[in-house]
Write a protein that holds these residues in place. Structure first.
Motif, PDB file in Angstrom:
ATOM      1  N   ILE A  51      37.494  45.938  45.350  1.00 50.10           N
ATOM      2  CA  ILE A  51      38.290  45.087  44.448  1.00 50.10           C
ATOM      3  C   ILE A  51      38.255  45.660  43.037  1.00 50.10           C
ATOM      4  O   ILE A  51      39.235  45.583  42.304  1.00 50.10           O
ATOM      5  CB  ILE A  51      37.777  43.624  44.499  1.00 50.10           C
ATOM      6  CG1 ILE A  51      38.106  43.029  45.876  1.00 50.10           C
ATOM      7  CG2 ILE A  51      38.382  42.768  43.395  1.00 50.10           C
ATOM      8  CD1 ILE A  51      37.465  41.686  46.160  1.00 50.10           C
ATOM      9  N   VAL A  52      37.125  46.231  42.660  1.00 49.27           N
ATOM     10  CA  VAL A  52      37.059  46.993  41.406  1.00 49.27           C
ATOM     11  C   VAL A  52      36.448  48.371  41.694  1.00 49.27           C
ATOM     12  O   VAL A  52      35.820  48.567  42.735  1.00 49.27           O
ATOM     13  CB  VAL A  52      36.249  46.283  40.276  1.00 49.27           C
ATOM     14  CG1 VAL A  52      36.822  44.950  39.900  1.00 49.27           C
ATOM     15  CG2 VAL A  52      34.787  46.145  40.655  1.00 49.27           C
ATOM     16  N   VAL A  81      34.530  37.171  48.543  1.00 49.73           N
ATOM     17  CA  VAL A  81      34.072  37.491  47.188  1.00 49.73           C
ATOM     18  C   VAL A  81      34.571  36.420  46.221  1.00 49.73           C
ATOM     19  O   VAL A  81      35.748  36.064  46.229  1.00 49.73           O
ATOM     20  CB  VAL A  81      34.553  38.884  46.741  1.00 49.73           C
ATOM     21  CG1 VAL A  81      34.065  39.206  45.341  1.00 49.73           C
ATOM     22  CG2 VAL A  81      34.050  39.954  47.698  1.00 49.73           C
ATOM     23  N   GLU A  85      40.761  32.176  47.151  1.00 49.16           N
ATOM     24  CA  GLU A  85      42.023  31.419  47.106  1.00 49.16           C
ATOM     25  C   GLU A  85      42.961  32.079  48.107  1.00 49.16           C
ATOM     26  O   GLU A  85      42.903  33.292  48.305  1.00 49.16           O
ATOM     27  CB  GLU A  85      42.639  31.468  45.704  1.00 49.16           C
ATOM     28  CG  GLU A  85      41.943  30.604  44.680  1.00 49.16           C
ATOM     29  CD  GLU A  85      42.074  29.111  44.910  1.00 49.16           C
ATOM     30  OE1 GLU A  85      42.990  28.702  45.659  1.00 49.16           O
ATOM     31  OE2 GLU A  85      41.258  28.356  44.362  1.00 49.16           O
ATOM     32  N   PHE A  86      43.819  31.271  48.683  1.00 38.96           N
ATOM     33  CA  PHE A  86      44.762  31.801  49.668  1.00 38.96           C
ATOM     34  C   PHE A  86      46.167  31.355  49.293  1.00 38.96           C
ATOM     35  O   PHE A  86      46.341  30.445  48.487  1.00 38.96           O
ATOM     36  CB  PHE A  86      44.372  31.316  51.068  1.00 38.96           C
ATOM     37  CG  PHE A  86      42.973  31.717  51.437  1.00 38.96           C
ATOM     38  CD1 PHE A  86      42.697  33.000  51.861  1.00 38.96           C
ATOM     39  CD2 PHE A  86      41.917  30.821  51.299  1.00 38.96           C
ATOM     40  CE1 PHE A  86      41.402  33.394  52.154  1.00 38.96           C
ATOM     41  CE2 PHE A  86      40.617  31.198  51.580  1.00 38.96           C
ATOM     42  CZ  PHE A  86      40.368  32.494  52.009  1.00 38.96           C
TER      43      PHE A  86
ATOM     44  N   GLU B  96      48.545  37.312  41.793  1.00 37.69           N
ATOM     45  CA  GLU B  96      47.441  37.724  42.672  1.00 37.69           C
ATOM     46  C   GLU B  96      46.132  37.717  41.884  1.00 37.69           C
ATOM     47  O   GLU B  96      45.077  37.438  42.441  1.00 37.69           O
ATOM     48  CB  GLU B  96      47.679  39.139  43.233  1.00 37.69           C
ATOM     49  CG  GLU B  96      48.931  39.301  44.071  1.00 37.69           C
ATOM     50  CD  GLU B  96      48.832  38.705  45.469  1.00 37.69           C
ATOM     51  OE1 GLU B  96      47.817  38.091  45.796  1.00 37.69           O
ATOM     52  OE2 GLU B  96      49.815  38.860  46.227  1.00 37.69           O
ATOM     53  N   ARG B 100      43.843  34.316  41.998  1.00 36.40           N
ATOM     54  CA  ARG B 100      42.670  34.853  42.685  1.00 36.40           C
ATOM     55  C   ARG B 100      42.886  35.188  44.163  1.00 36.40           C
ATOM     56  O   ARG B 100      41.918  35.326  44.907  1.00 36.40           O
ATOM     57  CB  ARG B 100      41.481  33.882  42.542  1.00 36.40           C
ATOM     58  CG  ARG B 100      41.213  33.461  41.123  1.00 36.40           C
ATOM     59  CD  ARG B 100      40.375  32.219  41.061  1.00 36.40           C
ATOM     60  NE  ARG B 100      39.030  32.501  41.484  1.00 36.40           N
ATOM     61  CZ  ARG B 100      38.086  32.966  40.689  1.00 36.40           C
ATOM     62  NH1 ARG B 100      38.337  33.179  39.429  1.00 36.40           N
ATOM     63  NH2 ARG B 100      36.892  33.206  41.131  1.00 36.40           N
ATOM     64  N   THR B 101      44.131  35.280  44.588  1.00 34.34           N
ATOM     65  CA  THR B 101      44.393  35.666  45.981  1.00 34.34           C
ATOM     66  C   THR B 101      44.054  37.148  46.192  1.00 34.34           C
ATOM     67  O   THR B 101      43.883  37.572  47.335  1.00 34.34           O
ATOM     68  CB  THR B 101      45.862  35.414  46.349  1.00 34.34           C
ATOM     69  OG1 THR B 101      46.687  35.860  45.281  1.00 34.34           O
ATOM     70  CG2 THR B 101      46.128  33.942  46.607  1.00 34.34           C
ATOM     71  N   ALA B 102      43.965  37.894  45.099  1.00 28.60           N
ATOM     72  CA  ALA B 102      43.631  39.330  45.209  1.00 28.60           C
ATOM     73  C   ALA B 102      42.271  39.542  45.862  1.00 28.60           C
ATOM     74  O   ALA B 102      42.054  40.552  46.537  1.00 28.60           O
ATOM     75  CB  ALA B 102      43.650  39.976  43.832  1.00 28.60           C
ATOM     76  N   PHE B 103      41.353  38.572  45.682  1.00 30.35           N
ATOM     77  CA  PHE B 103      40.027  38.719  46.304  1.00 30.35           C
ATOM     78  C   PHE B 103      40.148  38.806  47.821  1.00 30.35           C
ATOM     79  O   PHE B 103      39.317  39.408  48.473  1.00 30.35           O
ATOM     80  CB  PHE B 103      39.120  37.542  45.927  1.00 30.35           C
ATOM     81  CG  PHE B 103      38.673  37.585  44.503  1.00 30.35           C
ATOM     82  CD1 PHE B 103      37.918  38.640  44.040  1.00 30.35           C
ATOM     83  CD2 PHE B 103      39.007  36.576  43.615  1.00 30.35           C
ATOM     84  CE1 PHE B 103      37.491  38.697  42.719  1.00 30.35           C
ATOM     85  CE2 PHE B 103      38.595  36.616  42.296  1.00 30.35           C
ATOM     86  CZ  PHE B 103      37.846  37.685  41.853  1.00 30.35           C
ATOM     87  N   HIS B 104      41.167  38.166  48.349  1.00 25.88           N
ATOM     88  CA  HIS B 104      41.382  38.209  49.798  1.00 25.88           C
ATOM     89  C   HIS B 104      42.123  39.484  50.184  1.00 25.88           C
ATOM     90  O   HIS B 104      41.645  40.272  51.002  1.00 25.88           O
ATOM     91  CB  HIS B 104      42.170  36.955  50.222  1.00 25.88           C
ATOM     92  CG  HIS B 104      42.636  36.973  51.635  1.00 25.88           C
ATOM     93  ND1 HIS B 104      43.835  36.471  52.028  1.00 25.88           N
ATOM     94  CD2 HIS B 104      42.050  37.448  52.755  1.00 25.88           C
ATOM     95  CE1 HIS B 104      43.974  36.632  53.325  1.00 25.88           C
ATOM     96  NE2 HIS B 104      42.920  37.223  53.789  1.00 25.88           N
ATOM     97  N   ILE B 105      43.269  39.723  49.557  1.00 28.39           N
ATOM     98  CA  ILE B 105      44.120  40.827  50.041  1.00 28.39           C
ATOM     99  C   ILE B 105      43.596  42.209  49.667  1.00 28.39           C
ATOM    100  O   ILE B 105      43.772  43.153  50.423  1.00 28.39           O
ATOM    101  CB  ILE B 105      45.595  40.659  49.615  1.00 28.39           C
ATOM    102  CG1 ILE B 105      45.727  40.571  48.103  1.00 28.39           C
ATOM    103  CG2 ILE B 105      46.240  39.474  50.310  1.00 28.39           C
ATOM    104  CD1 ILE B 105      47.087  41.015  47.642  1.00 28.39           C
ATOM    105  N   PHE B 106      42.954  42.334  48.498  1.00 28.26           N
ATOM    106  CA  PHE B 106      42.450  43.655  48.096  1.00 28.26           C
ATOM    107  C   PHE B 106      41.310  44.129  49.002  1.00 28.26           C
ATOM    108  O   PHE B 106      41.032  45.316  49.089  1.00 28.26           O
ATOM    109  CB  PHE B 106      41.960  43.640  46.640  1.00 28.26           C
ATOM    110  CG  PHE B 106      43.070  43.724  45.621  1.00 28.26           C
ATOM    111  CD1 PHE B 106      44.396  43.605  46.003  1.00 28.26           C
ATOM    112  CD2 PHE B 106      42.794  43.918  44.274  1.00 28.26           C
ATOM    113  CE1 PHE B 106      45.419  43.667  45.069  1.00 28.26           C
ATOM    114  CE2 PHE B 106      43.811  43.991  43.331  1.00 28.26           C
ATOM    115  CZ  PHE B 106      45.128  43.854  43.735  1.00 28.26           C
ATOM    116  N   VAL B 276      40.297  43.161  39.681  1.00 20.34           N
ATOM    117  CA  VAL B 276      40.155  41.727  39.441  1.00 20.34           C
ATOM    118  C   VAL B 276      38.792  41.513  38.808  1.00 20.34           C
ATOM    119  O   VAL B 276      37.773  41.662  39.471  1.00 20.34           O
ATOM    120  CB  VAL B 276      40.238  40.915  40.753  1.00 20.34           C
ATOM    121  CG1 VAL B 276      40.512  39.451  40.445  1.00 20.34           C
ATOM    122  CG2 VAL B 276      41.302  41.484  41.668  1.00 20.34           C
TER     123      VAL B 276
END
Lengths: 290, 277
Positions: A51-52, A81, A85-86, B96, B100-106, B276
């Motif tokens: 993610i990072v 992590v 959120e979805f 995203e 905070r949906t990026a935490f899922h997709i990334f 993120v």
């Protein structure tokens, strides 16, 4: 399974979130990163899940550098992590199906896989509701279910019990204990709850201000006892040494675990008036010390 | 390759689902339906006035009347995708991060390029679907008033509309990739499209007598100019009651394709490096 973290640092502007972390995690079981909010646990997990990106250093998962081939690493790594959120207009079932398709679960096994993970984590009853209507705890559970889709060998769970009610927390710990019995799985989780870490972990790593301060695997563990009452601190104890004293209590480090009864006798013969003696590990001390 | 296409198709279908179930989709759909009703009303009531408008040259031929009516429809049509794109594409990347949906997709084993292209196609599709009611109303009105005469021109204009939707969506994705807050993305897109582009156009036209063909809003003006070669946004002084020439259409087409490709590549470069925090 092997995760190798080498000279890993991460800066957010002037803030140094991780400072030269070196670490090796191998085999299976449950490894917990323990630390207060802002300690650097989540940053480490974000790097582990691509993610990072690190500012310097690298992470290798089963020999593959996550920065150079994230897809390969993530194909065998499920994660949760931060507070997940979805997409609000998709149902929980659709989120799990989406994840399953991306993870290469075939059409034939799709329904079985969704039922498996939702049943395991206890999200089946609200699977057909849109995610926008989920409570914090429901999202957290769905997040853990998403991490389990495709049965990845490595699970990275950032505060998996966060936002859950006490019953949910107990249930989640039970699930984690069950999951760690799987010999082919490595679970890496984080928490800021000392008791949670103690209860379920095979290895505990304390992170503070971006550094690893304690690793139960490599740091020599001391046997500490907390003595409550009036303790004669002038006495010269042969089996232990005073390392901390406060109002109505003293903490002693015992030199030899097998000599704890002798130390108790020493205490009694020193003229101390003891209310009770609690054996304690050094985890709390490591966790709270600056 | 098969796995890439399969991932792209999965990403596209789930994003599209999330788009067409959203409140934004219904809102833009209703607004476009209202615009369609107003245009039908205008077409039926304005038609008799076209003769009066062109009375000095005698009664206007039916073909010219049709061109004028279709020009008006297409003129409105060339602005609507901007709003649709802003609704669907402006928050595409920034949301995203913000939501905070990026935490899922990334953290999924899928290339970010596939996520971006899949979402881009879904956003552009949502914009096209929401435009469908307007296009259908245009064709219906034209067929009712002037049966079967200018279908090819209408289809060419709609083809250019599709390209414009792809271009404006790509451009909006690029703006969105720069931000982590949806509001900044919305505002910046509007400012660039309606203020920066217009100001650049005015400066180049009025001060340097130069037609800024490279601006996306100018190239979008080809959508109505297929019927009448009049563009109120270009101050070149050239207009014709005939449609735009093939070379003009080709130039606008090239500009739109260029915007699409360059914006998507730039958005992709930024998205690949997006973190993120």
């Amino acid at each position: 399974m092997e995760i190798e973290v080498t000279s890993l640092s991460k800066n957010y502007g002037k803030i140094q979130a991780l400072k030269n972390i070196n670490l090796k995690i191998s085999g299976n079981g449950l490894v917990t990163f323990l630390g207060a909010n802002g300690a650097g646990k989540t940053t480490l997990f974000k790097i582990l899940t691509s993610i990072v990106r690190p500012s310097s250093g690298y992470v290798r998962v089963n020999g593959t550098n996550i920065d150079s081939d994230p897809r390969k690493v993530l194909s065998n790594l499920g994660s949760l992590v931060e507070e997940p959120e979805f997409y609000p207009y998709l149902t929980g079932r659709e989120v799990l199906e989406f994840t399953a398709k991306i993870r290469g679960v075939g059409k034939r096994d799709m329904e079985r896989e969704v039922e498996r993970v939702s049943g395991l984590i206890g999200v089946s009853e609200y699977l057909n509701r849109k995610c926008g209507q989920y409570s914090r705890g429901m999202k957290q559970r769905l997040g853990v279910a998403v991490a389990l889709v495709g049965n990845p060998a490595i699970l990275v769970l950032d505060e998996p019990t966060f936002g859950m009610d006490p019953l949910g927390m107990l249930e989640m710990r039970k699930i984690l204990k069950e999951m760690k019995k799987d010999n082919d799985r490595l679970i890496i989780m984080s928490t800021h709850l000392l008791e949670e870490a103690r209860e379920i972990s095979d290895r505990i790593i304390i992170v503070k201000r971006g550094e690893i301060r304690y690793d139960s695997q490599t740091t020599e563990r001391k046997l500490l006892v907390k003595v409550t009452g009036i303790v004669n601190t002038d006495h010269e104890y042969k089996n232990g040494r005073l390392i901390e004293s406060g109002e109505g209590y003293c903490v002693f480090e015992i030199y030899d675990r097998n000599k704890l009864p002798e130390f108790n006798n020493e205490l009694l013969s020193s003229g101390s008036r003891i209310l009770y003696i609690n054996p304690a590990d050094d985890l709390e001390k490591e966790f709270t010390k600056e | 390759m098969e796995s890439t296409l399969s991932s792209l198709s999965t990403v596209y279908s789930y994003y599209l689902k999330n788009y067409y179930r959203s409140k934004s989709f219904y809102l833009i759909f209703i607004l476009i339906a209202v615009a369609s009703v107003l245009m039908v009303y205008l077409s039926f009531h304005y038609l008799p006035k076209i003769d009066a408008l062109l009375s000095s040259q005698g009664p206007a031929p039916a073909e010219l009347k049709e061109k004028v009516v279709l020009y008006l429809w297409s003129y409105v049509m060339s602005d609507l995708p901007v709003f649709a794109a802003v609704f669907f594409s402006s928050p595409a990347i920034s949301s995203e991060i913000e939501n905070r949906t990026a935490f899922h997709i990334f953290a999924l084993p899928v290339d970010r390029s596939i996520l971006l292209i899949g979402k881009y196609l879904a956003a552009a599709s949502a914009a096209m679907i929401s435009m469908a009611i307007f296009v259908a109303s245009e064709i219906g009105t034209a067929e009712f008033l002037f049966p079967g005469t200018m279908l090819f021109s209408i289809l060419t204009s709609i083809g250019m509309l599709v390209l414009f939707i792809l271009a404006i969506s790509a451009f909006t994705f690029l703006v969105s990739s720069l931000f982590s807050k949806n509001l900044y993305s919305y505002i910046t897109t509007f400012i660039i499209y309606f203020i920066v582009f217009d100001a650049t156009n005015l400066i180049l036209s009025l001060l340097y007598n130069y037609n800024a063909f490279f601006l996306l809003d100018n190239s979008a003006s080809i959508i109505p100019r297929i019927f009448l070669n009049v563009s109120p946004t270009v101050f070149g002084g050239q207009f014709s009651l005939s449609g735009a020439s093939i070379s003009t259409i080709a130039l606008s087409l090239a500009v739109m394709v260029l915007y699409t490709v360059v914006s998507l590549v730039a958005a992709l470069v930024i998205f690949e490096r997006k973190e993120v925090k």
